[in-house]
Structures are given as C-alpha cells and as structure tokens.
Motif scaffolding. Structure first.
Motif, PDB file in Angstrom:
ATOM      1  N   LYS A 103      41.463 -23.176   2.971  1.00  0.00           N
ATOM      2  CA  LYS A 103      41.924 -23.979   4.008  1.00  0.00           C
ATOM      3  C   LYS A 103      42.505 -25.343   3.276  1.00  0.00           C
ATOM      4  N   LYS A 143      36.902 -27.474   9.761  1.00  0.00           N
ATOM      5  CA  LYS A 143      37.085 -26.255   9.341  1.00  0.00           C
ATOM      6  C   LYS A 143      36.516 -26.000   7.886  1.00  0.00           C
ATOM      7  N   VAL A 153      35.504 -22.251  11.904  1.00  0.00           N
ATOM      8  CA  VAL A 153      36.535 -23.463  12.554  1.00  0.00           C
ATOM      9  C   VAL A 153      35.736 -23.950  13.905  1.00  0.00           C
ATOM     10  N   GLU A 185      40.629 -32.156  11.108  1.00  0.00           N
ATOM     11  CA  GLU A 185      41.852 -32.436  11.452  1.00  0.00           C
ATOM     12  C   GLU A 185      41.937 -32.823  13.030  1.00  0.00           C
ATOM     13  N   GLU A 186      43.094 -33.226  13.285  1.00  0.00           N
ATOM     14  CA  GLU A 186      43.475 -33.666  14.878  1.00  0.00           C
ATOM     15  C   GLU A 186      43.585 -32.538  15.530  1.00  0.00           C
ATOM     16  N   CYS A 187      43.014 -32.579  16.837  1.00  0.00           N
ATOM     17  CA  CYS A 187      43.059 -31.493  17.803  1.00  0.00           C
ATOM     18  C   CYS A 187      44.591 -31.213  18.446  1.00  0.00           C
ATOM     19  N   LEU A 188      45.116 -30.024  18.318  1.00  0.00           N
ATOM     20  CA  LEU A 188      46.442 -30.056  18.868  1.00  0.00           C
ATOM     21  C   LEU A 188      46.406 -29.191  20.295  1.00  0.00           C
ATOM     22  N   GLU A 192      48.940 -20.928  22.030  1.00  0.00           N
ATOM     23  CA  GLU A 192      48.837 -20.539  20.697  1.00  0.00           C
ATOM     24  C   GLU A 192      49.675 -19.145  20.542  1.00  0.00           C
ATOM     25  N   LEU A 282      48.679 -23.749  12.808  1.00  0.00           N
ATOM     26  CA  LEU A 282      47.004 -23.960  12.741  1.00  0.00           C
ATOM     27  C   LEU A 282      46.565 -23.405  11.486  1.00  0.00           C
ATOM     28  N   GLU A 283      47.073 -22.368  11.215  1.00  0.00           N
ATOM     29  CA  GLU A 283      46.648 -21.585   9.662  1.00  0.00           C
ATOM     30  C   GLU A 283      47.542 -20.785   9.364  1.00  0.00           C
TER      31      GLU A 283
HETATM   32  P1  AMP Z   1      41.837 -21.025  12.407  1.00  0.00           P
HETATM   33  O1  AMP Z   1      41.012 -20.326  11.828  1.00  0.00           O
HETATM   34  O2  AMP Z   1      42.467 -22.295  11.574  1.00  0.00           O
HETATM   35  O3  AMP Z   1      43.260 -20.569  13.149  1.00  0.00           O
HETATM   36  O4  AMP Z   1      41.230 -21.538  13.703  1.00  0.00           O
HETATM   37  C1  AMP Z   1      40.691 -20.885  14.504  1.00  0.00           C
HETATM   38  C2  AMP Z   1      40.779 -21.130  16.183  1.00  0.00           C
HETATM   39  O5  AMP Z   1      40.608 -22.653  16.153  1.00  0.00           O
HETATM   40  C3  AMP Z   1      42.422 -21.470  16.452  1.00  0.00           C
HETATM   41  O6  AMP Z   1      42.704 -20.166  16.745  1.00  0.00           O
HETATM   42  C4  AMP Z   1      42.622 -22.604  17.591  1.00  0.00           C
HETATM   43  O7  AMP Z   1      42.096 -21.674  18.676  1.00  0.00           O
HETATM   44  C5  AMP Z   1      41.411 -23.408  17.004  1.00  0.00           C
HETATM   45  N1  AMP Z   1      41.954 -24.498  16.262  1.00  0.00           N
HETATM   46  C6  AMP Z   1      42.149 -24.550  14.984  1.00  0.00           C
HETATM   47  N2  AMP Z   1      42.935 -25.462  14.507  1.00  0.00           N
HETATM   48  C7  AMP Z   1      42.998 -26.191  15.630  1.00  0.00           C
HETATM   49  C8  AMP Z   1      43.566 -27.626  15.814  1.00  0.00           C
HETATM   50  N3  AMP Z   1      44.038 -28.432  14.869  1.00  0.00           N
HETATM   51  N4  AMP Z   1      43.814 -27.896  17.066  1.00  0.00           N
HETATM   52  C9  AMP Z   1      43.201 -27.280  18.020  1.00  0.00           C
HETATM   53  N5  AMP Z   1      42.820 -26.187  18.024  1.00  0.00           N
HETATM   54  C10 AMP Z   1      42.685 -25.537  16.783  1.00  0.00           C
END
Ligand code: AMP
Length: 428
Positions: A103, A143, A153, A185-188, A192, A282-283
């Motif tokens: 990440k 993360k 996460v 990181e900041e929460c967005l 999705e 997000l990823e």
């Molecule tokens: P990721 O594996 O990074 O996609 O994270 C898994 C889940 O966490 C995502 O599908 C989102 O629901 C949530 N998530 C990850 N990053 C964020 C973010 N910066 N803000 C809000 N939700 C997040």
C-alpha cells in the motif's frame, strides 16, 4: 487454444466457466481449481505461490495461455517466470504487482503520478502513528502495508478504536508481518465503485463498473470481508464519469508505470470512492476482483480468451469487449463464523436446484466429502443471475439462493439494493 487458470476460488470458477464457452478454447485447465471447476476443467494440484511449480503445470498441460486469478502468484513473480520461459500469461510482473503488494508503494506512486487519492502518511512506529492521528481527525483509515486478504484495512470511528487498531497492526497480532508498516489516511465519503480494466502496458480496455459489498451484514454493517456480493449494471457510472476515471486515474497510472520502467500488463482494478470532488482511488488491485468477476463474466458477451491472448501478447489495439445489457447480481453464501474462523465440513444441498433456475453457482470454499460437496472455507459459493433490469436480477438471484442449504449458511439479503435506492432517488 488450451488455457490454464491459476487459483481455486469463485473468481477462478467464473473465469473457467466463461473460457470454456469460448469458440477459441479447446480445453481448460485449473491449478488447483475446486470441485465446481472440476466439472468444466482438468484440475491440477499446484502451489499457487510458487512460480516454478506453476510453470511446471503450464508446461505439462501444454497451456497456450495462462491467467493468474489471485494476487499471491503475481506478487511472487509468476508473470516474470512465464515470460522468461516464453509462455503467454495475463498479469503484471512482480515489480508492477507492487501496486497491490504494498500500500505504501501504491500511495507513493499515486502521489508521484498525480492520481487522485486520500491524503496519507506512512508510519512504522506507534509514536509516529499516534501523532499522525491528530492530523486526520475522525473517522480515520488505517491500512497494513502488505497483503492481508482484505483484512488489513480498518476504518476507525473513535480515537480508542484507532489506537487499538494501530497496536494490533504494528504488533503483528491482526495481520502478521503485513502490518509492520502502515498507511494512515483521511476517510473519504461517497459511493464506492470497482473499476477494472485490462491493459497491454500502453492501452486499457475498461470492463463494466461493478459494486462490491464488503461488510458482512445487511446495510453495510459489521466487520469487513473479502466481499459478500456484487452487482454489475451499466448505470453504476455515467459515460462522463467513466471518461473521468479513465482520464484521471487509469490512463495516468498506465502511463507512469511505463515511464517508471514497470509497464502494467493484465487486470488493473481501481477501488474508487466517487466523492463530491470527483473519483478518488482507495486502492489498486492487480487482478480481477472477487466477487465482482462473477457478475462481470455473467454479462460478458464476446470471446474472452481471444482478448486475453491479445493482452498476454501485449497488443490490445485490435481488441474490444462486448456486454449483454441485462444487469447481473452475485450473492455470496458464507460459512458460519466468517469473516472469523469458518466452520467447515457441512454438506451442501440444492446447488442443482439453483442451477435449474438458470443461476450460475460458482464454488469458492468447497471440497468433495464422503456425502458430496461440503463447505471448506469462509466464502463457500457465489450465486449469480441476471434479469432484464436490476430488480429482476436481484429477485432471480435470491430465488436461486433460497434453493441452497448448509448448516450455518449466512448471506446478505440486500445485495444490489443500493443501486435501486440510488436510481430511485435520481428519478424522484
Ligand atoms: P482497500 O483494501 O484499501 O480498498 O480498503 C478496504 C475498504 O476500506 C474499502 O473498500 C473501503 O470501504 C474502505 N476504505 C479504504 N480506504 C478508505 C478511505 N480513505 N476512506 C473511506 N473508506 C476507505
């Protein structure tokens, strides 16, 4: 052609199912596959994290084309090993797979390439992590740097939750070594969307948008899972939004990976948050999503193997994808205990009844037992169906789901409903 699919989950069953229907495909092999896959392909035991073992399987099967389903073989360098041996394979090199494997790599890459994403810091110590919390307010997102099978996460709503997650991750308690470094990181906020493309290193063909449902319970509540269901409907993104995602996220990613000496080939999956200020990443994943693939491939309406071969040969200039208009829905049936330690060894009944209703039942965590197919993992089956509109697709999928039974079976009853709600709100 003879094709080999690496992996043994629902995504791989869906790949095998779609490939077996292609006119260009003579035979399908799977390594290691699963009992559902075995009805369509020859399954060959293999260690999916060992590129040399996978190359041996491809050679013994005489595979003209190999598709790596999960991230582990990609991060371990299966594409590098196949290319060195002159074998066609779809996927990124180990260097390019770092977009998912780390990440921290992925976030720093996005910062360099100007790809929209959440503001972040990287930390390796508890003191550094606690200090970083002050910067982002609450909720805050923590993360693990490394691969953690969807469990790395944590979206923390309170300071206490955030502190406990930091300790759990850094100590190795939650996801082992993968959590020794963190991204904070900041929460967005927003909707999705899973946006997947197939790339030849220069170009990218977008697949249809999908929405996953990560939380275990209805209403997006409870702990996160690998994915409890997904739906695929072309209305998830407008044409303008798709162009925006391609122009601001996908194409710059492919261009910068190339410029940095790691051209990205294979499936690039951008997990997006559609925020008020546009799409943010997000990823990245470096392979198809699961369960998204199950509903995506249900809608795909072309010879997929030909497109995949062109991708493996790194020339998609003459390729295109075609889709059925009917939306599709995939509902995951999980074992008791999931996403914690799942209960195993329960007999599964009713798969044929579900299939008789026209649904595709993809196996994920199953095995052959003395009394037939039984549960063997957290996510056991994915049931996918389609219909003339999303309401019909949801109805048909749940009708098929209700045919299937095993002890402790759990599933969400609201897969796809967020799409219905959104479009109802737009119309009113
Ligand atoms: P990721 O594996 O990074 O996609 O994270 C898994 C889940 O966490 C995502 O599908 C989102 O629901 C949530 N998530 C990850 N990053 C964020 C973010 N910066 N803000 C809000 N939700 C997040």
């Amino acid at each position: 052609m003879k094709v080999l699919v690496i992996g043994g989950g629902g995504r791989e069953h869906a790949l095998v199912w779609r490939l077996a229907q292609c006119a260009s495909v003579e035979a399908v092999y799977a390594a290691p596959g699963n009992p559902g896959v075995a009805r369509l392909a020859q399954c060959i035991p293999a260690n999916v994290s060992d590129p040399a073992d996978l190359l041996r399987v491809a050679e013994s099967a005489g595979a003209d084309l190999t598709i790596a389903g999960p991230e582990a073989p990609l991060v371990a360098g299966v594409v590098d090993a196949f290319r060195a041996a002159g074998r066609a394979i779809v996927g990124p090199t180990a260097a390019a797979a770092q977009l998912e494997g780390s990440k921290i790599f992925s976030k720093r890459f996005m910062a360099r390439a100007g790809i929209p994403t959440a503001d972040f810091v990287t930390v390796e110590t508890e003191a550094g992590a606690l200090q970083a919390l002050d910067r982002f307010g609450l909720p805050v997102v923590l993360k693990a740097d490394g691969l953690a099978a969807g469990k790395g996460v944590i979206v923390a709503a309170t300071r206490a939750e955030a502190e406990s997650a930091i300790r759990g991750l850094l100590s190795g308690q939650l996801v082992g070594q993968a959590g020794s470094k963190l991204v904070i990181e900041e929460c967005l906020v927003g909707e999705e969307v899973s946006f997947i493309v197939i790339s030849d290193g220069k170009r990218a063909l977008p697949l249809e948008p999908t929405q996953d449902h990560k939380a275990i319970f209805d209403g997006d509540t409870g702990p996160n899972t690998g994915g409890m269901g997904a739906y695929c409907d072309s209305r998830i993104l407008t044409g303008a939004q798709r162009r925006d995602v391609m122009d601001r996220i996908i194409l710059p990613t492919i261009e910068h990976m190339g410029a940095e000496g790691s051209p990205f080939t294979g499936f690039l999956y951008a997990g997006l948050m559609m925020t008020a200020s546009g799409p943010k990443t997000l990823e990245f994943n470096v392979r198809l999503g699961d369960p998204e693939t199950q509903c995506l491939l249900h809608r795909l309406d072309c010879d997929f193997a030909e497109v995949l071969m062109a991708a493996a040969q790194q020339d998609l200039s003459q390729s295109g994808l075609a889709w059925k208009t009917a939306p599709s829905v995939c509902v995951v049936l999980a074992a008791a205990g999931y996403p914690g330690e799942p209960r195993k060894g329960d007999r599964i009944d009713g798969i044929e009844l579900a299939e008789a209703l026209g649904a595709a039942v993809f196996h994920a965590g199953t095995r052959k037992g003395s009394a037939g197919v039984e549960t063997a993992g957290g996510r056991v089956l994915g049931v996918t169906s389609s219909g003339p509109d999303l309401t019909a697709a949801i109805g048909r999928t749940y009708e098929a789901v209700r045919q299937i039974r095993f002890e402790g079976m759990q599933y969400r009853t609201d897969i796809g409903r967020k799409g219905l709600k959104r479009w109802a709100a737009v119309q009113s």
